[in-house]
Design a protein around this motif. Sequence first.
Motif, PDB file in Angstrom:
ATOM      1  N   THR A  38     -36.871  59.325-133.716  1.00 16.01           N
ATOM      2  CA  THR A  38     -37.399  60.664-133.442  1.00 16.01           C
ATOM      3  C   THR A  38     -37.729  60.742-131.948  1.00 16.01           C
ATOM      4  N   PRO A  39     -37.958  61.930-131.420  1.00 16.96           N
ATOM      5  CA  PRO A  39     -38.306  62.025-129.998  1.00 16.96           C
ATOM      6  C   PRO A  39     -39.539  61.199-129.616  1.00 16.96           C
ATOM      7  N   SER A  40     -40.588  61.213-130.425  1.00 18.43           N
ATOM      8  CA  SER A  40     -41.770  60.422-130.075  1.00 18.43           C
ATOM      9  C   SER A  40     -41.501  58.932-130.200  1.00 18.43           C
ATOM     10  N   GLU A  41     -40.694  58.536-131.182  1.00 22.14           N
ATOM     11  CA  GLU A  41     -40.310  57.130-131.298  1.00 22.14           C
ATOM     12  C   GLU A  41     -39.456  56.704-130.113  1.00 22.14           C
ATOM     13  N   ARG A  42     -38.515  57.538-129.725  1.00 20.20           N
ATOM     14  CA  ARG A  42     -37.631  57.224-128.592  1.00 20.20           C
ATOM     15  C   ARG A  42     -38.453  57.034-127.319  1.00 20.20           C
ATOM     16  N   ARG A  43     -39.375  57.934-127.084  1.00 18.99           N
ATOM     17  CA  ARG A  43     -40.230  57.860-125.903  1.00 18.99           C
ATOM     18  C   ARG A  43     -41.075  56.585-125.922  1.00 18.99           C
ATOM     19  N   SER A  44     -41.635  56.267-127.066  1.00 21.47           N
ATOM     20  CA  SER A  44     -42.505  55.099-127.208  1.00 21.47           C
ATOM     21  C   SER A  44     -41.737  53.793-127.097  1.00 21.47           C
ATOM     22  N   VAL A  45     -40.594  53.712-127.764  1.00 23.45           N
ATOM     23  CA  VAL A  45     -39.784  52.494-127.714  1.00 23.45           C
ATOM     24  C   VAL A  45     -39.224  52.285-126.312  1.00 23.45           C
ATOM     25  N   LEU A  46     -38.776  53.360-125.664  1.00 22.41           N
ATOM     26  CA  LEU A  46     -38.279  53.231-124.293  1.00 22.41           C
ATOM     27  C   LEU A  46     -39.379  52.702-123.373  1.00 22.41           C
ATOM     28  N   ALA A  47     -40.580  53.228-123.498  1.00 26.51           N
ATOM     29  CA  ALA A  47     -41.687  52.755-122.655  1.00 26.51           C
ATOM     30  C   ALA A  47     -41.974  51.279-122.923  1.00 26.51           C
ATOM     31  N   HIS A  48     -41.911  50.875-124.180  1.00 25.75           N
ATOM     32  CA  HIS A  48     -42.124  49.458-124.521  1.00 25.75           C
ATOM     33  C   HIS A  48     -41.050  48.582-123.868  1.00 25.75           C
ATOM     34  N   GLU A  49     -39.806  48.996-123.977  1.00 24.15           N
ATOM     35  CA  GLU A  49     -38.709  48.210-123.387  1.00 24.15           C
ATOM     36  C   GLU A  49     -38.815  48.193-121.861  1.00 24.15           C
ATOM     37  N   LEU A  50     -39.273  49.291-121.273  1.00 19.05           N
ATOM     38  CA  LEU A  50     -39.508  49.302-119.825  1.00 19.05           C
ATOM     39  C   LEU A  50     -40.600  48.302-119.445  1.00 19.05           C
ATOM     40  N   GLY A  51     -41.530  48.072-120.347  1.00 18.43           N
ATOM     41  CA  GLY A  51     -42.541  47.045-120.115  1.00 18.43           C
ATOM     42  C   GLY A  51     -41.916  45.672-119.969  1.00 18.43           C
ATOM     43  N   HIS A  52     -40.896  45.402-120.773  1.00 20.47           N
ATOM     44  CA  HIS A  52     -40.186  44.124-120.631  1.00 20.47           C
ATOM     45  C   HIS A  52     -39.501  44.041-119.272  1.00 20.47           C
ATOM     46  N   VAL A  53     -38.907  45.148-118.844  1.00 21.84           N
ATOM     47  CA  VAL A  53     -38.246  45.170-117.538  1.00 21.84           C
ATOM     48  C   VAL A  53     -39.282  44.937-116.438  1.00 21.84           C
ATOM     49  N   PHE A  54     -40.366  45.685-116.478  1.00 13.36           N
ATOM     50  CA  PHE A  54     -41.408  45.605-115.458  1.00 13.36           C
ATOM     51  C   PHE A  54     -41.950  44.180-115.323  1.00 13.36           C
ATOM     52  N   HIS A  55     -42.157  43.512-116.449  1.00 11.91           N
ATOM     53  CA  HIS A  55     -42.738  42.167-116.425  1.00 11.91           C
ATOM     54  C   HIS A  55     -41.694  41.065-116.240  1.00 11.91           C
ATOM     55  N   GLY A  56     -40.421  41.439-116.166  1.00 10.66           N
ATOM     56  CA  GLY A  56     -39.374  40.449-115.930  1.00 10.66           C
ATOM     57  C   GLY A  56     -39.095  39.539-117.122  1.00 10.66           C
ATOM     58  N   HIS A  57     -39.340  40.045-118.327  1.00  5.43           N
ATOM     59  CA  HIS A  57     -39.081  39.234-119.516  1.00  5.43           C
ATOM     60  C   HIS A  57     -37.576  39.015-119.693  1.00  5.43           C
ATOM     61  N   THR A  58     -37.224  37.800-120.055  1.00  4.73           N
ATOM     62  CA  THR A  58     -35.801  37.470-120.191  1.00  4.73           C
ATOM     63  C   THR A  58     -35.420  36.991-121.581  1.00  4.73           C
ATOM     64  N   CYS A  59     -36.396  36.830-122.475  1.00  9.21           N
ATOM     65  CA  CYS A  59     -36.055  36.379-123.823  1.00  9.21           C
ATOM     66  C   CYS A  59     -37.045  36.957-124.820  1.00  9.21           C
ATOM     67  N   ASP A  60     -36.660  36.925-126.079  1.00 14.85           N
ATOM     68  CA  ASP A  60     -37.498  37.408-127.170  1.00 14.85           C
ATOM     69  C   ASP A  60     -38.192  36.213-127.796  1.00 14.85           C
ATOM     70  N   THR A  61     -39.513  36.258-127.816  1.00 14.27           N
ATOM     71  CA  THR A  61     -40.260  35.139-128.393  1.00 14.27           C
ATOM     72  C   THR A  61     -41.005  35.541-129.657  1.00 14.27           C
ATOM     73  N   GLY A  62     -40.631  36.645-130.269  1.00 14.97           N
ATOM     74  CA  GLY A  62     -41.242  37.061-131.527  1.00 14.97           C
ATOM     75  C   GLY A  62     -42.158  38.249-131.389  1.00 14.97           C
ATOM     76  N   ARG A  63     -42.361  38.946-132.485  1.00 16.64           N
ATOM     77  CA  ARG A  63     -43.120  40.202-132.486  1.00 16.64           C
ATOM     78  C   ARG A  63     -44.584  40.044-132.098  1.00 16.64           C
ATOM     79  N   ASP A  64     -45.184  38.913-132.385  1.00 18.03           N
ATOM     80  CA  ASP A  64     -46.606  38.718-132.098  1.00 18.03           C
ATOM     81  C   ASP A  64     -46.839  37.887-130.838  1.00 18.03           C
ATOM     82  N   SER A  65     -45.867  37.851-129.963  1.00 18.68           N
ATOM     83  CA  SER A  65     -45.953  37.002-128.773  1.00 18.68           C
ATOM     84  C   SER A  65     -46.686  37.707-127.631  1.00 18.68           C
TER      85      SER A  65
END
Length: 133
Positions: A38-65
């Motif tokens: 949905t539009p609100s989900e898209r906005r929220s998920v995009l912001a979350h993924e941008l957080g990974h970009v901003f912090h320079g994350h390079t791998c997935d270490t699990g949902r509670d990491s």
Amino acid sequence: MDIARDYGVRVVMGHLPDDLLGAYSPLESRIYLDIRLTPSERRSVLAHELGHVFHGHTCDTGRDSAIERQADSYAATLLVHPEDYAALERVSPDTHYIAEELNVTPAVVHDFRRYVLRKFGPRIYAGHRLVSA
């Protein structure tokens, strides 16, 4: 989308596996979002993924990491303005109401409360800003 462009990351919409709403691929400099959001989900998920970009994350270490918490905090800080949140909370503290008014998911409101707000006695702050007395 402007932030993604500023970070040099391309956003791609597509059909992702059922349990995946979005993903950041540092090797491709791309963020993938599920087309069914949905539009609100898209906005929220995009912001979350941008957080990974901003912090320079390079791998997935699990949902509670720790890196997921960093991305959640980034998204909450990006999408929820303290003054808007405070005004809405005075109308109703209901998470779903606030999320709908801010065009974000309830999870973003929860993350804002968890990671951004700080209570000192009767006063509540977001960063250095007073949002409630």
